[in-house]
Write a protein that holds these residues in place. Structure first.
Motif, short mmCIF file in Angstrom:
data_model
loop_
_atom_site.label_atom_id
_atom_site.label_comp_id
_atom_site.label_asym_id
_atom_site.label_seq_id
_atom_site.Cartn_x
_atom_site.Cartn_y
_atom_site.Cartn_z
N UNK A 94 0.83 -1.21 0.00
CA UNK A 94 0.00 0.00 0.00
C UNK A 94 0.86 1.25 0.00
N UNK A 95 1.88 1.26 0.83
CA UNK A 95 2.75 2.44 0.92
C UNK A 95 3.49 2.68 -0.38
N UNK A 96 3.91 1.61 -1.06
CA UNK A 96 4.58 1.75 -2.36
C UNK A 96 3.63 2.40 -3.36
N UNK A 97 2.41 1.94 -3.42
CA UNK A 97 1.45 2.47 -4.40
C UNK A 97 1.05 3.91 -4.09
N UNK A 98 0.95 4.25 -2.83
CA UNK A 98 0.53 5.61 -2.46
C UNK A 98 1.66 6.62 -2.48
N UNK A 99 2.84 6.22 -1.98
CA UNK A 99 3.91 7.19 -1.73
C UNK A 99 5.18 6.96 -2.53
N UNK A 100 5.35 5.80 -3.15
CA UNK A 100 6.53 5.56 -3.95
C UNK A 100 7.53 4.62 -3.31
N UNK A 101 8.60 4.34 -4.04
CA UNK A 101 9.59 3.34 -3.63
C UNK A 101 10.35 3.75 -2.37
N UNK A 102 10.85 4.98 -2.33
CA UNK A 102 11.63 5.41 -1.17
C UNK A 102 10.81 5.36 0.11
N UNK A 103 9.57 5.78 0.04
CA UNK A 103 8.70 5.76 1.22
C UNK A 103 8.42 4.33 1.67
N UNK A 104 8.29 3.42 0.71
CA UNK A 104 8.00 2.02 1.07
C UNK A 104 9.21 1.35 1.71
N UNK A 105 10.42 1.76 1.34
CA UNK A 105 11.62 1.13 1.87
C UNK A 105 12.06 1.70 3.22
N UNK A 106 11.83 2.96 3.44
CA UNK A 106 12.37 3.63 4.63
C UNK A 106 11.32 3.81 5.70
N UNK A 107 11.82 3.98 6.92
CA UNK A 107 10.94 4.22 8.06
C UNK A 107 10.31 5.60 7.95
N UNK A 108 9.13 5.73 8.53
CA UNK A 108 8.48 7.03 8.59
C UNK A 108 9.11 7.84 9.70
N UNK A 109 9.10 9.15 9.54
CA UNK A 109 9.57 10.01 10.62
C UNK A 109 8.46 10.13 11.65
N UNK A 110 8.83 10.24 12.89
CA UNK A 110 7.86 10.33 13.96
C UNK A 110 7.25 11.72 13.97
N UNK A 111 5.97 11.81 13.76
CA UNK A 111 5.28 13.09 13.68
C UNK A 111 4.83 13.59 15.05
N UNK A 112 4.74 12.73 16.02
CA UNK A 112 4.20 13.11 17.32
C UNK A 112 5.29 13.34 18.36
#
Length: 176
Positions: A94-112
């Motif tokens: 899902x993350x690959x389809x929505x946000x792309x390859x780099x987003x699917x491979x890497x951790x998300x930054x903590x927003x909170x």
């Protein structure tokens, strides 16, 4: 399940009889890698060095690739082959389809992430206070006593004893 040229791909990648290459249920997010993306993932996975999470996500994307060059394995087969949860496979896809390859491979930054309660100046006052003599009738400073005194001296608007504990632990103060 077998270890293919670029990592674990699962039994379906071998083209064994009885194993379907295409998923039975139509997925909302279908991974279709371009040649460049596939080559980038092959290099990442075949090098074998890097974050384990990134390598696993790369293997998931390679196994889920529904383009002509990909095996298009089912989520359950990928999850079993890579020893991850089925939900993990779905999230990466899902993350690959929505946000792309780099987003699917890497951790998300903590927003909170919250700002620290005590800034450098307040920490210095806390440590100085903790190193000073305790109030009359006390053998030593308690965490709650330090927190109350910090508020009373107006170094901070409010602070918990737990915040005081963590700050003193991190500061490694020598109180005598």
């Amino acid at each position: 399940m077998y270890w293919g040229k670029f990592g674990i791909l699962g039994a379906g990648a071998m083209g064994r009889a009885g194993v379907s290459r295409r998923p039975a249920v139509k997925k909302q997010y279908v991974v279709r890698l371009s040649k460049r993306q596939r080559h980038q993932l092959y290099q990442l996975v075949s090098a074998g060095s890097g974050q384990a999470l990134k390598l696993t996500r790369g293997r998931i994307l390679l196994a889920a690739d529904a383009s002509n060059a990909g095996p298009a394995l089912a989520d359950a087969a990928i999850a079993e082959a890579l020893q991850v949860g089925r939900a993990t496979v779905e999230r990466v896809r899902t993350r690959f389809c929505r946000e792309g390859l780099d987003a699917a491979l890497n951790r998300r930054t903590q927003a909170h992430h919250r700002a620290p309660r005590l800034d450098g100046e307040a920490e210095a006052h806390l440590i100085a206070l903790a190193c000073s003599d305790p109030p009359a009738g006390r053998g030593r400073w308690s965490l709650r006593l330090l927190a109350d005194r910090m508020v009373r001296l107006e170094y901070v608007d409010g602070v918990s004893h737990e915040c005081v504990r963590q700050t003193l632990k991190r500061g490694r103060s020598n109180r005598g």
